[in-house]
Design a protein around this motif. Sequence first.
Motif, PDB file in Angstrom:
ATOM      1  N   UNK A   1      -6.391   4.460   2.742  1.00  9.52           N
ATOM      2  CA  UNK A   1      -7.438   4.126   1.772  1.00  9.52           C
ATOM      3  C   UNK A   1      -7.197   2.759   1.152  1.00  9.52           C
ATOM      4  N   UNK A   2      -5.967   2.444   0.854  1.00 11.66           N
ATOM      5  CA  UNK A   2      -5.661   1.160   0.227  1.00 11.66           C
ATOM      6  C   UNK A   2      -5.866  -0.017   1.175  1.00 11.66           C
ATOM      7  N   UNK A   3      -5.686   0.210   2.447  1.00  9.01           N
ATOM      8  CA  UNK A   3      -5.845  -0.868   3.429  1.00  9.01           C
ATOM      9  C   UNK A   3      -7.240  -0.917   4.041  1.00  9.01           C
TER      10      UNK A   3
ATOM     11  N   UNK B   1       1.150  13.719   5.007  1.00  9.79           N
ATOM     12  CA  UNK B   1      -0.303  13.633   5.107  1.00  9.79           C
ATOM     13  C   UNK B   1      -0.904  12.900   3.901  1.00  9.79           C
ATOM     14  N   UNK B   2      -0.380  13.194   2.721  1.00 14.72           N
ATOM     15  CA  UNK B   2      -0.912  12.588   1.506  1.00 14.72           C
ATOM     16  C   UNK B   2      -0.639  11.084   1.474  1.00 14.72           C
ATOM     17  N   UNK B   3       0.565  10.702   1.848  1.00 20.47           N
ATOM     18  CA  UNK B   3       0.909   9.277   1.865  1.00 20.47           C
ATOM     19  C   UNK B   3       0.099   8.529   2.911  1.00 20.47           C
ATOM     20  N   UNK B   4      -0.048   9.126   4.080  1.00 23.00           N
ATOM     21  CA  UNK B   4      -0.835   8.463   5.140  1.00 23.00           C
ATOM     22  C   UNK B   4      -2.272   8.220   4.668  1.00 23.00           C
ATOM     23  N   UNK B   5      -2.870   9.222   4.043  1.00 23.91           N
ATOM     24  CA  UNK B   5      -4.237   9.070   3.538  1.00 23.91           C
ATOM     25  C   UNK B   5      -4.299   7.998   2.459  1.00 23.91           C
ATOM     26  N   UNK B   6      -3.276   7.959   1.604  1.00 27.37           N
ATOM     27  CA  UNK B   6      -3.262   6.967   0.536  1.00 27.37           C
ATOM     28  C   UNK B   6      -3.113   5.551   1.047  1.00 27.37           C
TER      29      UNK B   6
ATOM     30  N   UNK C   1       0.824  -1.209   0.000  1.00 21.03           N
ATOM     31  CA  UNK C   1       0.000   0.000   0.000  1.00 21.03           C
ATOM     32  C   UNK C   1       0.854   1.253   0.000  1.00 21.03           C
ATOM     33  N   UNK C   2       1.978   1.211   0.705  1.00 21.63           N
ATOM     34  CA  UNK C   2       2.878   2.367   0.732  1.00 21.63           C
ATOM     35  C   UNK C   2       3.464   2.622  -0.656  1.00 21.63           C
TER      36      UNK C   2
ATOM     37  N   UNK D   1       5.958   1.827  11.662  1.00 18.61           N
ATOM     38  CA  UNK D   1       4.852   2.086  10.742  1.00 18.61           C
ATOM     39  C   UNK D   1       4.268   0.774  10.225  1.00 18.61           C
ATOM     40  N   UNK D   2       5.143  -0.136   9.867  1.00 16.08           N
ATOM     41  CA  UNK D   2       4.708  -1.387   9.241  1.00 16.08           C
ATOM     42  C   UNK D   2       4.078  -2.327  10.263  1.00 16.08           C
ATOM     43  N   UNK D   3       4.738  -2.502  11.405  1.00 13.23           N
ATOM     44  CA  UNK D   3       4.218  -3.427  12.409  1.00 13.23           C
ATOM     45  C   UNK D   3       2.901  -2.924  12.989  1.00 13.23           C
ATOM     46  N   UNK D   4       2.858  -1.651  13.375  1.00 15.36           N
ATOM     47  CA  UNK D   4       1.626  -1.113  13.962  1.00 15.36           C
ATOM     48  C   UNK D   4       0.461  -1.187  12.978  1.00 15.36           C
ATOM     49  N   UNK D   5       0.698  -0.747  11.744  1.00 16.17           N
ATOM     50  CA  UNK D   5      -0.386  -0.764  10.762  1.00 16.17           C
ATOM     51  C   UNK D   5      -0.824  -2.194  10.458  1.00 16.17           C
ATOM     52  N   UNK D   6       0.130  -3.117  10.408  1.00 10.48           N
ATOM     53  CA  UNK D   6      -0.213  -4.515  10.146  1.00 10.48           C
ATOM     54  C   UNK D   6      -1.052  -5.096  11.281  1.00 10.48           C
ATOM     55  N   UNK D   7      -0.679  -4.806  12.522  1.00  7.96           N
ATOM     56  CA  UNK D   7      -1.440  -5.340  13.657  1.00  7.96           C
ATOM     57  C   UNK D   7      -2.819  -4.694  13.751  1.00  7.96           C
TER      58      UNK D   7
END
Length: 384
Positions: free
Chosen positions: A214-216, A206-211, A35-36, A104-110
């Motif tokens: 949305x993808x996840x 901000x733009x990357x976080x929103x993107x 997604x990133x 970023x990866x571990x937290x978002x994945x969990x």
Amino acid sequence: MAEPFDWGLLEPAGAVGVPAGDDRVLAAMVAVEEALVGAWDELDGSAAQPGYAPLGFDAAAIDRARLVAGAREAGVPVIALVEQLREQAGAHAGRVHRGATSQDIVDSALVLVSRESLSRARSALAAAAAELATRAIRSRATPLLARTLTQQAEPTTLGAALASWLDAVVSALEVLDRLEYPVQLGGAVGTGAAFARLAARADAPQTLRAGVAARLGLSDPGRAWHTDRGPVLAIADAAARVAAVAGRVGRDLGLAARDGVLLPATGGGSSAMPHKQNPVDAVLLTANSLRAPGLLATVHTAALSSDARPAGEWHAEWQAWRELLRIAIESAEVLAHAIPDLVVVERAGSTVNADAADLASAGAVVDAAVARYRAHAEPDREAH
């Protein structure tokens, strides 16, 4: 590769906890990295170029032994994971993990695993609630002698007892329905500076976080929350709440089986006493509920963060968080099996002297619990 440490030998309901297992967490980490990449491609305009091909990864092709060895060396699994993902990307390796950090990866994945796990738990809880509502109505006038402090107290009805369980389950459903599942993306120290620098755009974080969100299918919290563990605490508390509610019902089911009032229709053998039919679901629900508080305490203790990433607290959180999800799924699904499996036992010579006032009061409890359940369930029916 070494054999998996935990494959269910001492986790009787463990098969249903697979959505919180290592394979699912790995797949979620890969999904976050993918997604990133997609969010970057949109940000830098490459996604709009003719012949653009999104970069995809194969989680099944990840060398698990190499990943575990890398995790031991680095203290986190992401460095070894990114190395393999860049190998998969070939000439596009530079698009992988740009500006991100391991947290970023571990937290978002969990969080992603939490959403999927608690969605499954919610479905099972909803099934249990529907069955409880049906049975409470059916048993609204079945006399039952209530107990307080383990001793016989006053007359009630089986319907009122079931209604009290229903109320607790609906409360847990309400907690789950209020949960937010936010993406985490902040870079090395939470400021997103690397994103802004690499993109040469101040709004890149901000733009990357929103993107990525949305993808996840996760929410965009409008911030990096890496040292504010509030989102994790909310998820962990909700998972523990599911276990507590199911455990409360399990405890009552165990006591009812002891008293010969409610028995399971299936299961429950004994290695030493073949005549026994143990209330297995009740036992498992109680056991999970007893395990959850210790795990929750670990998550709350780990929330005492420090610096831009603490040395140890964050790491201590991973397994406790994941185990709470596993227990929530197990408890919800065991409860969904336990309620329809119940048999009401009519014992010869047993009488409960419930007068009209007792029955009316108990009936009012049933009516209120069922009305509350239906009000909560109505949006679900409309959504489908």
